[in-house]
Design a protein around this motif. Structure first.
Motif, PDB file in Angstrom:
ATOM      1  N   LEU A   1       0.861  -1.176   0.000  1.00 56.00           N
ATOM      2  CA  LEU A   1       0.000   0.000   0.000  1.00 56.00           C
ATOM      3  C   LEU A   1       0.898   1.227   0.000  1.00 56.00           C
ATOM      4  O   LEU A   1       1.696   1.416   0.917  1.00 56.00           O
ATOM      5  N   ARG A   2       0.770   2.030  -1.026  1.00 59.91           N
ATOM      6  CA  ARG A   2       1.606   3.239  -1.143  1.00 59.91           C
ATOM      7  C   ARG A   2       0.706   4.472  -1.113  1.00 59.91           C
ATOM      8  O   ARG A   2      -0.228   4.589  -1.913  1.00 59.91           O
ATOM      9  N   CYS A   3       0.966   5.356  -0.152  1.00 62.72           N
ATOM     10  CA  CYS A   3       0.113   6.530   0.059  1.00 62.72           C
ATOM     11  C   CYS A   3       0.916   7.819  -0.090  1.00 62.72           C
ATOM     12  O   CYS A   3       2.033   7.918   0.430  1.00 62.72           O
ATOM     13  N   LEU A   4       0.328   8.782  -0.783  1.00 65.13           N
ATOM     14  CA  LEU A   4       0.919  10.111  -0.922  1.00 65.13           C
ATOM     15  C   LEU A   4       0.099  11.098  -0.104  1.00 65.13           C
ATOM     16  O   LEU A   4      -1.079  11.345  -0.388  1.00 65.13           O
ATOM     17  N   TYR A   5       0.692  11.636   0.943  1.00 67.18           N
ATOM     18  CA  TYR A   5       0.001  12.617   1.779  1.00 67.18           C
ATOM     19  C   TYR A   5      -0.025  13.971   1.070  1.00 67.18           C
ATOM     20  O   TYR A   5       0.937  14.345   0.392  1.00 67.18           O
ATOM     21  N   HIS A   6      -1.118  14.699   1.266  1.00 68.06           N
ATOM     22  CA  HIS A   6      -1.234  16.042   0.674  1.00 68.06           C
ATOM     23  C   HIS A   6      -1.955  16.954   1.644  1.00 68.06           C
ATOM     24  O   HIS A   6      -2.470  16.519   2.691  1.00 68.06           O
TER      25      HIS A   6
ATOM     26  N   PRO B   1      -5.756  10.312   1.204  1.00 71.07           N
ATOM     27  CA  PRO B   1      -4.456  10.398   0.543  1.00 71.07           C
ATOM     28  C   PRO B   1      -4.539   9.759  -0.847  1.00 71.07           C
ATOM     29  O   PRO B   1      -5.392   8.893  -1.095  1.00 71.07           O
ATOM     30  N   ILE B   2      -3.693  10.200  -1.745  1.00 70.18           N
ATOM     31  CA  ILE B   2      -3.593   9.532  -3.047  1.00 70.18           C
ATOM     32  C   ILE B   2      -2.879   8.204  -2.815  1.00 70.18           C
ATOM     33  O   ILE B   2      -1.829   8.160  -2.169  1.00 70.18           O
TER      34      ILE B   2
END
Length: 325
Positions: free
Chosen positions: A52-57, A66-67
Motif C-alpha cells: 500500500l503506497r500513500c501520498l500525503y497532501h 491520501p492519493i
C-alpha cells in the motif's frame, strides 16, 4: 479542491504526523517506510503480499483521502487479486476529517487472511520436502508454534528491537515492580500479568495485562495495580481496554494519563491483535530524556510482548472476530 485555511492546513499536518507515528510504532521498519510525503506499507499473509503506497497532501484528512495505490507483490503467476475492487473498498471507507490509512491496513490484512483460509481449505494435505526430511530424521514439527508464528506474520507486527537491544536495555530487571504472587495476594478474582521492564534512554516501561469482562473488573485491576507504590508513582500509567458484554455490546476506552495519544495507540494495538476482554496498562517512569516518537514504539512493543507472554492472546478468537465482521 477546497481552499484550506491556515488552521486546517496545520491540523492536517499534525494528524498526518500522528498517523505516521502510529503506524511506525506498530510495524517493523522493514514493513513501513516513509520517504518525504510518501508512505509505503508492506502487508504480508502466509501466501500473499500487498504493498500500500500513500501520498500525503494538504487536504488529507480534512477533505480528501491520501492519493494511494495497491500493488500485488505475490510471487505467483496464478495469483490474480482484484486490486481495483480493493482500491474501491478503501476509497469508500474514507470519511472527511478522519485518518484512514490504519483502517486500510486492517482491511487489506483481513482480505489476505480470508484468501489464506481459502487456499488452506482447498489444498490437499501433502507433506512438503522439509516435513518429510524431518520425519526421516525423527524430528517432530510443533504445530502450535507454527500457528502462532503464522498469525503474527499475518498481523504484520514484528519487533522494533532486536533481542540484544532488549537485553541491554533492561537495566534493572532485578527490581521487577510487582510479581504474580503479589497480585494473587491482592485479589482472588483477577490475575494481573506483569511483564519485564524495558529501558530506553533512562525511561523505564512496564506493561500489565488482565482478562476483564466488565467495568468492575477494570476498576478492581487498576486498584490492585495502584496498591503498589512504585506503579502509583509512575510518571504515566497509560491504559486501554476492550471487552464484550453479555448482551454482545463491545465496550472500549483508553486513558492517556498525561502521555498524549498513547492510550489511543494502545487501544488500536488491542484491535489489531484481535484480543477480546483485555485490559492493558503501561507504566512509564520518565528518565529526564525526551524520546519523541520512540516512546510510542516502546509503549506498544512492551504491551504487545506482555500480551503474548501472558497467554491471553488467542489466535482462534481473533479468527472468530474477523468472521463476524
Amino acid at each position: 479542491m477546497a481552499v484550506l485555511s491556515v488552521s486546517d492546513r496545520e491540523g492536517n499536518l499534525e494528524e498526518q504526523e500522528n498517523e505516521r507515528e502510529l503506524l511506525l510504532s506498530m510495524f517493523d521498519q522493514s514493513a513501513v517506510t516513509v520517504e518525504g510525503e510518501i508512505m509505503t506499507i508492506t502487508i504480508k499473509s502466509k501466501y500473499f503480499i500487498l504493498i500500500l503506497r500513500c501520498l500525503y497532501h494538504d487536504h488529507y484528512p480534512s477533505h480528501e483521502p491520501p492519493i494511494f495505490t495497491i500493488i500485488n507483490m505475490t510471487n505467483s503467476p496464478q495469483c490474480n487479486l482484484d486490486i481495483l475492487r480493493l482500491e474501491e473498498g478503501c476509497g469508500r471507507s474514507f470519511n472527511p476529517g478522519e485518518c484512514v490509512v490504519y483502517k486500510w491496513v486492517v482491511y487489506l490484512d483481513e482480505y489476505l487472511e480470508t484468501l489464506d483460509r481459502f487456499v488452506i481449505e482447498n489444498t490437499p494435505n501433502e507433506p512438503d520436502a522439509q516435513e518429510e526430511e524431518e520425519e526421516e530424521e525423527g524430528g517432530e514439527k510443533d504445530d502450535d508454534d507454527d500457528e502462532i508464528v503464522t498469525d503474527l506474520e499475518s498481523l504484520a507486527i514484528t519487533e522494533n528491537f532486536t533481542l540484544e537491544e532488549l537485553q541491554s536495555n533492561v537495566e534493572f530487571q532485578y527490581n521487577k515492580l510487582l510479581s504474580e504472587s503479589e497480585f494473587e495476594k491482592s485479589t482472588s478474582k483477577l490475575k494481573v500479568h506483569t511483564g519485564h521492564i524495558l529501558t530506553e534512554r533512562k525511561s523505564h516501561f512496564q506493561a500489565h495485562v488482565c482478562r476483564v469482562t466488565c467495568k468492575n473488573d477494570i476498576d478492581d485491576a487498576l486498584a490492585t495495580l495502584l496498591q503498589n507504590s512504585k506503579i502509583a508513582a509512575a510518571t504515566h500509567n497509560i491504559m486501554a481496554y476492550r471487552y464484550t458484554t453479555e448482551s454482545g455490546t463491545i465496550q472500549q476506552d483508553y486513558d492517556d494519563d498525561g502521555e498524549a495519544k498513547a492510550g489511543g495507540r494502545l487501544l488500536e494495538l488491542i484491535d489489531l491483535m484481535k484480543v477480546e476482554n483485555l485490559l492493558v496498562v503501561v507504566s512509564r517512569w520518565y528518565g529526564g530524556v525526551h524520546l519523541g516518537p520512540a516512546r510510542f514504539k516502546c509503549i506498544n512493543n512492551i504491551a504487545r510482548e506482555t500480551i503474548l507472554e501472558s497467554g491471553l492472546y488467542d489466535a482462534e478468537q481473533g479468527k472468530k472476530r474477523k468472521k463476524k465482521k
